[in-house]
Design a protein around this motif. Structure first.
Motif, PDB file in Angstrom:
ATOM      1  N   SER A   1       0.740  -1.197   0.065  1.00 37.35           N
ATOM      2  CA  SER A   1       0.106   0.102   0.144  1.00 37.35           C
ATOM      3  C   SER A   1       0.865   1.297   0.016  1.00 37.35           C
ATOM      4  O   SER A   1       1.313   1.692   1.022  1.00 37.35           O
ATOM      5  CB  SER A   1      -0.957  -0.112   1.213  1.00 37.35           C
ATOM      6  N   THR A   2       1.228   1.596  -1.167  1.00 33.48           N
ATOM      7  CA  THR A   2       2.375   2.908  -1.361  1.00 33.48           C
ATOM      8  C   THR A   2       1.805   4.038  -0.617  1.00 33.48           C
ATOM      9  O   THR A   2       0.550   4.398  -0.587  1.00 33.48           O
ATOM     10  CB  THR A   2       2.587   3.042  -2.966  1.00 33.48           C
ATOM     11  N   LYS A   3       2.738   4.519  -0.051  1.00 32.88           N
ATOM     12  CA  LYS A   3       2.755   6.079   0.563  1.00 32.88           C
ATOM     13  C   LYS A   3       3.484   6.886  -0.345  1.00 32.88           C
ATOM     14  O   LYS A   3       4.347   6.918  -1.294  1.00 32.88           O
ATOM     15  CB  LYS A   3       3.139   5.784   1.797  1.00 32.88           C
ATOM     16  N   LEU A   4       3.394   8.348  -0.189  1.00 29.33           N
ATOM     17  CA  LEU A   4       4.030   9.223  -0.800  1.00 29.33           C
ATOM     18  C   LEU A   4       5.515   9.382  -0.542  1.00 29.33           C
ATOM     19  O   LEU A   4       6.243   9.481  -1.544  1.00 29.33           O
ATOM     20  CB  LEU A   4       3.499  10.926  -0.402  1.00 29.33           C
ATOM     21  N   GLU A   5       5.916   8.780   0.772  1.00 25.62           N
ATOM     22  CA  GLU A   5       7.152   8.917   0.894  1.00 25.62           C
ATOM     23  C   GLU A   5       7.971   7.478   0.408  1.00 25.62           C
ATOM     24  O   GLU A   5       9.119   7.354   0.601  1.00 25.62           O
ATOM     25  CB  GLU A   5       7.432   8.749   2.542  1.00 25.62           C
TER      26      GLU A   5
END
Lengths: 114, 115
Positions: B81-85
């Motif tokens: 679940s990708t995050k901006l960081e």
């Protein structure tokens, strides 16, 4: 842990001239290796030169040589007779003899001016 | 000359989506690695993989990350679940052996942009 610092984000050199890229590192290990990797634009990162910390003699690979100052924890890369193909991002890295992971610096982007 | 290849070269994904980064290591290599470089920061170690299991991982490599070698040639990094960081350049590497005497060969990197 190991840390590597490259204080020059960008450097430029005139073709055929000599340039030196700086790198300092810190490690508590006594047995380690130092590396310079080169990454041309959109290409693989490739090994330029490697230095064993226990060796006093500076490593040399053709036009590439290092100035390894163990006491100062400094490992600079000298590129002689710079060529257009030397333009790339250069990464300095340390790897301990017992470890399995590189510790890299932030890289220095080298431009070669024709 | 054999080389490590990574696909895609650039991936854009929406925050929260799963992403799989692919790598084809050099065929006779046994040790595999993922590194990443957030823009302007250091290249950081994520994980090493040998004999179909993780041999080392960093603090960055949390439960959102996983690696596998599904078919004996590909080596993948999955971010659940990708995050901006997670936006960064991801480098795959392989070597014949562990340690500093075995040269590590790196791929050209996959630039992941999370929007």
């Amino acid at each position: 842990a190991q840390t590597v610092t490259q204080s020059q984000p960008e450097m430029s050199v005139q073709e055929a001239e000599t340039v030196t890229l700086s790198c300092t590192y810190d490690t508590s290990e006594s047995d380690y290796y130092l590396f310079w990797y080169k990454q041309p634009p959109s290409r693989q990162m490739i090994l330029v030169i490697r230095q064993e910390a226990y060796k006093q003699q500076n490593a040399t690979e053709n036009r590439f040589s290092v100035n390894f100052q163990k006491a100062a924890k400094s490992f600079s890369l000298k590129i002689s007779d710079s060529q257009l193909g030397d333009a790339a991002m250069y990464f300095c890295a340390v790897l301990t003899n017992t470890g399995n992971q590189f510790y890299f610096g932030t890289g220095t982007s080298l431009t070669v001016i024709p | 000359e054999p080389e490590v290849t990574q696909t895609p070269s650039h991936q854009v994904t929406q925050m929260g989506q799963e992403v799989i980064l692919r790598c084809v290591p050099i065929s006779n290599h046994l040790y595999f690695y993922w590194y990443r470089q957030i823009l302007g920061q250091k290249v950081e170690f994520l994980v090493s993989f040998y004999n179909n299991e993780i041999s080392e991982k960093s603090e960055i490599f949390d439960d959102q990350f996983s690696v596998e070698r599904p078919d004996g040639s590909n080596f993948t990094l999955k971010i659940r679940s990708t995050k901006l960081e997670d936006s960064a350049m991801y480098f795959c590497a392989s070597s014949t052996d562990r340690g500093p005497l075995a040269e590590a060969f790196f791929g050209q990197g996959t630039r992941l942009t999370v929007v």
